[in-house]
Scaffold this active site. Structure first.
Site, PDB file in Angstrom:
ATOM      1  N   TRP A 111       0.833  -1.211   0.000  1.00  0.00           N
ATOM      2  CA  TRP A 111       0.000   0.000   0.000  1.00  0.00           C
ATOM      3  C   TRP A 111       0.858   1.249   0.000  1.00  0.00           C
ATOM      4  O   TRP A 111       0.541   2.228  -0.687  1.00  0.00           O
ATOM      5  CB  TRP A 111      -0.982  -0.013   1.170  1.00  0.00           C
ATOM      6  CG  TRP A 111      -1.905  -1.185   1.078  1.00  0.00           C
ATOM      7  CD1 TRP A 111      -1.976  -2.247   1.923  1.00  0.00           C
ATOM      8  CD2 TRP A 111      -2.859  -1.449   0.028  1.00  0.00           C
ATOM      9  NE1 TRP A 111      -2.916  -3.150   1.479  1.00  0.00           N
ATOM     10  CE2 TRP A 111      -3.474  -2.694   0.328  1.00  0.00           C
ATOM     11  CE3 TRP A 111      -3.258  -0.770  -1.126  1.00  0.00           C
ATOM     12  CZ2 TRP A 111      -4.452  -3.256  -0.490  1.00  0.00           C
ATOM     13  CZ3 TRP A 111      -4.240  -1.338  -1.937  1.00  0.00           C
ATOM     14  CH2 TRP A 111      -4.825  -2.554  -1.622  1.00  0.00           C
ATOM     15  N   ASP A 182      -1.470   6.856   6.397  1.00  0.00           N
ATOM     16  CA  ASP A 182      -2.529   5.955   5.943  1.00  0.00           C
ATOM     17  C   ASP A 182      -2.849   5.037   7.122  1.00  0.00           C
ATOM     18  O   ASP A 182      -2.071   4.158   7.478  1.00  0.00           O
ATOM     19  CB  ASP A 182      -2.028   5.141   4.740  1.00  0.00           C
ATOM     20  CG  ASP A 182      -3.021   4.065   4.302  1.00  0.00           C
ATOM     21  OD1 ASP A 182      -4.080   3.926   4.932  1.00  0.00           O
ATOM     22  OD2 ASP A 182      -2.711   3.352   3.319  1.00  0.00           O
ATOM     23  N   LYS A 206     -12.527  -1.557   7.428  1.00  0.00           N
ATOM     24  CA  LYS A 206     -11.880  -2.515   8.341  1.00  0.00           C
ATOM     25  C   LYS A 206     -12.378  -2.268   9.772  1.00  0.00           C
ATOM     26  O   LYS A 206     -13.100  -3.079  10.314  1.00  0.00           O
ATOM     27  CB  LYS A 206     -10.372  -2.410   8.228  1.00  0.00           C
ATOM     28  CG  LYS A 206      -9.905  -2.777   6.791  1.00  0.00           C
ATOM     29  CD  LYS A 206      -8.517  -2.387   6.537  1.00  0.00           C
ATOM     30  CE  LYS A 206      -8.161  -2.280   5.076  1.00  0.00           C
ATOM     31  NZ  LYS A 206      -8.418  -3.456   4.257  1.00  0.00           N
TER      32      LYS A 206
HETATM   33  C1  PLP Z   1      -3.210   0.025   4.600  1.00  0.00           C
HETATM   34  C2  PLP Z   1      -4.099   0.113   3.399  1.00  0.00           C
HETATM   35  N1  PLP Z   1      -4.061   1.216   2.642  1.00  0.00           N
HETATM   36  C3  PLP Z   1      -4.844   1.341   1.552  1.00  0.00           C
HETATM   37  C4  PLP Z   1      -5.695   0.334   1.150  1.00  0.00           C
HETATM   38  C5  PLP Z   1      -6.541   0.520  -0.077  1.00  0.00           C
HETATM   39  O1  PLP Z   1      -7.807   0.871   0.337  1.00  0.00           O
HETATM   40  P1  PLP Z   1      -9.029   1.113  -0.649  1.00  0.00           P
HETATM   41  O2  PLP Z   1      -9.406  -0.215  -1.209  1.00  0.00           O
HETATM   42  O3  PLP Z   1     -10.065   1.711   0.262  1.00  0.00           O
HETATM   43  O4  PLP Z   1      -8.602   2.065  -1.702  1.00  0.00           O
HETATM   44  C6  PLP Z   1      -5.779  -0.834   1.923  1.00  0.00           C
HETATM   45  C7  PLP Z   1      -6.697  -1.913   1.539  1.00  0.00           C
HETATM   46  O5  PLP Z   1      -6.744  -2.971   2.106  1.00  0.00           O
HETATM   47  C8  PLP Z   1      -4.951  -0.942   3.068  1.00  0.00           C
HETATM   48  O6  PLP Z   1      -4.989  -2.042   3.826  1.00  0.00           O
END
Ligand code: PLP
Length: 373
Positions: A111, A182, A206
């Site tokens: 991510w 994030d 989550k």
């Molecule tokens: C730490 C983290 N950041 C970003 C994301 C991406 O999120 P989204 O699907 O809401 O764009 C995730 C998805 O699991 C994640 O775990």
């Protein structure tokens, strides 16, 4: 609910508290807000205007609870946006980049890499620390302040969902460089120094609710930062801040569920209460992994996530053992236990709503599987 619920250890969208599901089901039938005699309050949350007083009450309560329960400082504006955390990967550099100042990132997994990719499309981007060399099994040491001293901002990922690593506390980097975080997979899970964050974001799916609503909080001075390049209206924080997240139609349903989840968390004692429970849950599972000769935890001690616990199975036929383990787990009602392909093996996502009794059941199943293996 008439049938026994599976043990949902999915990484996300993830488990929600049963009482939240029940309250939400009621609001789908009829809102019934205390003291609200409007016609809208006799309709479903799915069919009322986002401009109605009934929705405004829900929206305002959700914002207030973000401050109160998640302990987001009042100096920050809370926004409910769409497009997931992935849209924030782009909105952050679009809005916060400054001329001749690199955007700095700490790379701790898939991510954060995606966030780095978006930033690179827009301007100078520096990776100032990384855990890539050991497949992101730890949180790297904080780099020397000189490495990010003139940055537009420093971005970290507080919990790495795929690898099961987590910052113990968010770093203190002083007030010259904004810390951007994030928080998608550990927001609201414990006290971690949220007051150090200049801009934070988290997809709700989550710990906070359903997919489709992203909680963003941003310090007032950063909202006023003039973007370096052209930024479309919908992608500016200032647009959403000026309109209290009602510039366009928000995810009204997602915001209602978010409010219900935060009210549930408040009843448990907010982030402090959640933290104590989550600590105890995670400790049980790591103790089992560390004592086992079959299972091997992926994340190194000191970097281990309380939210996503990852492990592989050892032995001469590790792939076969993993398949048998996952099949047996499914037969026992554990759902979503397969690890991400980047790590392999297994991952138990034990977010806020996952009960301690579920951990006990998982530990019992794992001990029994090892005994028979
Ligand atoms: C730490 C983290 N950041 C970003 C994301 C991406 O999120 P989204 O699907 O809401 O764009 C995730 C998805 O699991 C994640 O775990």
């Amino acid at each position: 609910m008439t049938r026994p619920r599976p043990h949902n250890v999915s990484a996300g969208p993830a488990i929600l508290p049963v009482e939240v599901l029940e309250r939400t089901a009621e609001a789908i039938r009829e809102l019934d807000l205390p003291g609200d005699t409007s016609l809208e309050s006799r309709l479903s949350i799915l069919e009322i205007s986002h401009r109605s007083a009934a929705f405004q009450t829900i929206h305002d309560a959700a914002i207030d609870l973000c401050h109160e329960v998640l302990e987001i400082p009042r100096s920050h504006k809370v926004l409910f946006l769409q497009g997931g955390a992935s849209t924030q990967f782009a909105m952050v550099p679009m809005n916060l980049r400054r001329a001749d100042r690199p955007a700095c990132y700490i790379e701790t997994g898939v991510w954060s890499k995606k966030a780095i990719t978006e930033s690179k499309m827009l301007g100078e981007t520096k990776v100032v620390a990384s855990s890539a060399a050991t497949n992101h099994d730890h949180i790297p040491a904080m780099p020397a302040p000189e490495t990010y001293a003139n940055a537009s901002y420093l971005h970290i990922t507080s919990n790495n969902t795929i690898y099961g690593t987590e910052w113990d506390q968010l770093p203190e980097i002083g007030s010259d460089v904004p810390l951007v975080v994030d928080l998608s997979s550990n927001v609201g899970s414990r006290k971690m120094g949220i007051e150090r964050v200049a801009l934070g974001y988290a997809g709700a799916q989550k710990n906070l609710g359903p997919s489709g609503v992203t909680v963003v909080f941003v310090r007032e001075d950063l909202i006023a930062r003039e973007p370096v390049g052209v930024v479309p209206t919908m992608l500016r924080y200032s647009t959403h801040a000026a309109e209290n997240s009602l510039y366009n139609t928000p995810n009204t349903f997602g915001i209602l569920v978010l409010r219900n989840v935060l009210q549930w968390m408040k009843g448990i004692g907010g982030v402090a209460g959640m933290g104590a429970i989550n600590e105890s849950k995670a400790e049980k599972l790591y103790a089992l992994l560390d004592a086992s000769s079959l299972y091997r935890a992926h994340a190194k001690v000191g970097s281990r996530s309380r939210m996503n616990v990852t492990w592989t199975l050892g032995g001469s036929d590790a792939d076969g053992a993993t398949k048998r383990f996952l099949a047996a787990a499914e037969a026992q009602g554990f759902c979503g236990l397969k690890g991400h392909r980047s790590v392999g093996g297994c991952r138990a996502s034990i977010y806020n709503a996952f009960p301690e009794s579920g951990i006990d059941a998982l530990c019992e199943f794992m001990r029994e599987f090892e005994r028979k293996a």
